[in-house]
Scaffold this active site. Structure first.
Site, PDB file in Angstrom:
ATOM      1  N   SER A  69      -7.568  21.690 -23.585  1.00 29.31           N
ATOM      2  CA  SER A  69      -6.727  21.790 -24.774  1.00 29.31           C
ATOM      3  C   SER A  69      -7.631  21.904 -25.996  1.00 29.31           C
ATOM      4  O   SER A  69      -8.639  21.182 -26.095  1.00 29.31           O
ATOM      5  CB  SER A  69      -5.827  20.556 -24.900  1.00 29.31           C
TER       6      SER A  69
ATOM      7  N   HIS B 183      -0.623  39.095 -30.811  1.00 24.22           N
ATOM      8  CA  HIS B 183       0.454  39.284 -29.847  1.00 24.22           C
ATOM      9  C   HIS B 183       0.147  40.393 -28.836  1.00 24.22           C
ATOM     10  O   HIS B 183       0.624  40.329 -27.695  1.00 24.22           O
ATOM     11  CB  HIS B 183       1.771  39.548 -30.572  1.00 24.22           C
TER      12      HIS B 183
ATOM     13  N   HIS C  29      -9.375  23.894 -36.876  1.00 19.71           N
ATOM     14  CA  HIS C  29      -8.987  23.892 -38.286  1.00 19.71           C
ATOM     15  C   HIS C  29     -10.141  24.475 -39.111  1.00 19.71           C
ATOM     16  O   HIS C  29     -11.138  23.794 -39.356  1.00 19.71           O
ATOM     17  CB  HIS C  29      -8.681  22.475 -38.760  1.00 19.71           C
TER      18      HIS C  29
ATOM     19  N   GLY D 227      -1.684   6.521 -20.977  1.00 21.60           N
ATOM     20  CA  GLY D 227      -2.880   5.718 -21.222  1.00 21.60           C
ATOM     21  C   GLY D 227      -4.113   6.557 -21.460  1.00 21.60           C
ATOM     22  O   GLY D 227      -5.234   6.135 -21.150  1.00 21.60           O
ATOM     23  N   GLY D 228      -3.923   7.744 -22.015  1.00 18.20           N
ATOM     24  CA  GLY D 228      -5.050   8.619 -22.298  1.00 18.20           C
ATOM     25  C   GLY D 228      -5.918   8.098 -23.425  1.00 18.20           C
ATOM     26  O   GLY D 228      -5.606   7.110 -24.084  1.00 18.20           O
ATOM     27  N   ARG D 229      -7.009   8.790 -23.644  1.00 18.00           N
ATOM     28  CA  ARG D 229      -7.973   8.384 -24.663  1.00 18.00           C
ATOM     29  C   ARG D 229      -7.464   8.829 -26.036  1.00 18.00           C
ATOM     30  O   ARG D 229      -7.377  10.024 -26.318  1.00 18.00           O
ATOM     31  CB  ARG D 229      -9.333   9.005 -24.365  1.00 18.00           C
TER      32      ARG D 229
ATOM     33  N   HIS E 124      -4.096  26.678 -31.795  1.00 20.06           N
ATOM     34  CA  HIS E 124      -4.007  25.698 -30.712  1.00 20.06           C
ATOM     35  C   HIS E 124      -3.866  26.473 -29.416  1.00 20.06           C
ATOM     36  O   HIS E 124      -3.231  27.534 -29.371  1.00 20.06           O
ATOM     37  CB  HIS E 124      -2.771  24.805 -30.905  1.00 20.06           C
TER      38      HIS E 124
ATOM     39  N   HIS F  87      13.348  19.462 -38.207  1.00 19.40           N
ATOM     40  CA  HIS F  87      13.646  18.754 -39.455  1.00 19.40           C
ATOM     41  C   HIS F  87      13.271  19.576 -40.682  1.00 19.40           C
ATOM     42  O   HIS F  87      13.719  19.281 -41.789  1.00 19.40           O
ATOM     43  CB  HIS F  87      12.942  17.397 -39.487  1.00 19.40           C
TER      44      HIS F  87
END
Length: 308
Positions: free
Chosen positions: A95, A148, A99, A261-263, A109, A178
Site C-alpha cells: 500500500s 485513465h 504527498h 492490531g496492525g502497526r 494512493h 458528508h
C-alpha cells in the site's frame, strides 16, 4: 486453471513490487530515498515500511509491505462473509500514498492485496483487491486522460468491461458522503475478487500493481518544476483535509489495520505532514481552485470525452 492459492508466490511478487516502486520514485525525487523500517506484529506476521520525507519532490510518502495473520478474522473483513468469522487467516499487500511538495503534482494512493482464510475442514478461501486513484489539487486534463488510459490498458486483458466496472467502483468508493464530493478523479478499485482461477486472479492483481508507475511517474516528472506560490500552497493544504477525512472516516484498509492490531505508524503513514481546515471556505468563481470541484471532481468519463 488453478484454484489452490499460492501465498508464497504472492508474497514474493509484493516484495519485488515494493522494491521496484521505491527505487523508481527515489530516482524521480532526486534528493531523498526511502528509509526502511522492518517490524514484527506480536499477534503474527509483520512488514516492511518504506518512508520518504522532505525529499526534492515528495514532502512525505510511504510504500508499505505487510504480511499479517491471526486466528479470527477482524470485523471489517467478515462483514460480507460471516461464515469465515472464526477462521484462521492471513493478509498481505503493498500500500502506498505520496504527498508531493508541489501543488501541481497530484497526491496518489495505490494498493494491491491478498487475503486467504482457512475454515475448519474446508478448502482455503482467497480473494484479491487493489487499485489506484489520483487526487489533484489543480486539475490538468491531459494528466487525467493519461492516468485513465493506463488503468484501462492494465484491465484490458481480463475483459472488455473490467476497466469500466472498476472505474465506477473507484468513483463510488472514494466519495466523501458528508461533503457530497469525490476525493479525486478516480482510477481503479476492486475487492473480493475470486473467479475460481487463482492464476488469472493473481495476474489481474499483478497487472494493476505493475501499471502504477506507468500511470503516475510521468505526471510527477511533467509537473514537479511548475512554479507556484503561497496561494497554491494554501489551497493544497486545504484540499489535503479532504484526504484525511476520507482515510479516517471511510477507508476500509485503515479500519482493517486498526481492528487487526496492525502497526499504527504504518497504517497512518498515509496522512500528510501538514494540512489545514477552513470554515466555510468558498473559491472565487471561475478560478482554478473553483474549477477543481466544478469540472474535475465530477466523476467524468475522461476516455469517452477525450478519445485517442
Amino acid at each position: 486453471m488453478t484454484n489452490r492459492p499460492d501465498s508464497e508466490a504472492v508474497r514474493q511478487y509484493l516484495l519485488e513490487l515494493q522494491e521496484h516502486i521505491c527505487r523508481q520514485l527515489a530516482e524521480t525525487d532526486g534528493v531523498k530515498g526511502f528509509e526502511k523500517d522492518q517490524w514484527d506484529r506480536p499477534e503474527g506476521g509483520g512488514g516492511i515500511s518504506r518512508v520518504i520525507s522532505g525529499g526534492g519532490v515528495f514532502e512525505k510518502g510511504g510504500v508499505n509491505f505487510s504480511h499479517v495473520m491471526g486466528e479470527q478474522m477482524p470485523p471489517s473483513a467478515t462483514a460480507h462473509r460471516p461464515h469465515l468469522a472464526g477462521a484462521p487467516w492471513q493478509a498481505m499487500g503493498v500500500s502506498l500514498v505520496l504527498h508531493p511538495h508541489n501543488p501541481y503534482v497530484p497526491t496518489t494512493h495505490a494498493n494491491v492485496r491478498f487475503f486467504v482464510a482457512t475454515p475448519e475442514d474446508a478448502e482455503p478461501v482467497y480473494w484479491f483487491g487493489g487499485g489506484y486513484d489520483l487526487t489533484p489539487c489543480y486539475g490538468i486534463e491531459e494528466d487525467c486522460v493519461h492516468w485513465h488510459r493506463v488503468a484501462r490498458d492494465a484491465c484490458a486483458p481480463f475483459g472488455e468491461d473490467v476497466y469500466s466496472r472498476y472505474k465506477q467502483w473507484c468513483d463510488e468508493y472514494f466519495y466523501l458522503k458528508h461533503r457530497d464530493e469525490p476525493r479525486g478523479i478516480g482510477g481503479l478499485f476492486f475487492d473480493d475478487h475470486n473467479t475460481g482461477d487463482f492464476d488469472q486472479d493473481f495476474a489481474l492483481m499483478q497487472s494493476v500493481g505493475d501499471s502504477f508507475l506507468e500511470a503516475y511517474d510521468p505526471l510527477v516528472r511533467r509537473r514537479k518544476d511548475t512554479p507556484y506560490g503561497e496561494r497554491e500552497r494554501e489551497f493544497q493544504l486545504y484540499r489535503r483535509g479532504r484526504y484525511v477525512e476520507f482515510n479516517l472516516v471511510y477507508d476500509r484498509g485503515t479500519l482493517f489495520g486498526l481492528q487487526s492490531g496492525g502497526r499504527t505508524e504504518s497504517i497512518l503513514m498515509s496522512l500528510p505532514p501538514l494540512v489545514s481546515w477552513e470554515y466555510s471556505r468558498a473559491e472565487a468563481p471561475g478560478s482554478e481552485e473553483a474549477r477543481l470541484k466544478d469540472y474535475f471532481l465530477t466523476g467524468r468519463d475522461w476516455l469517452a470525452e477525450m478519445p485517442e
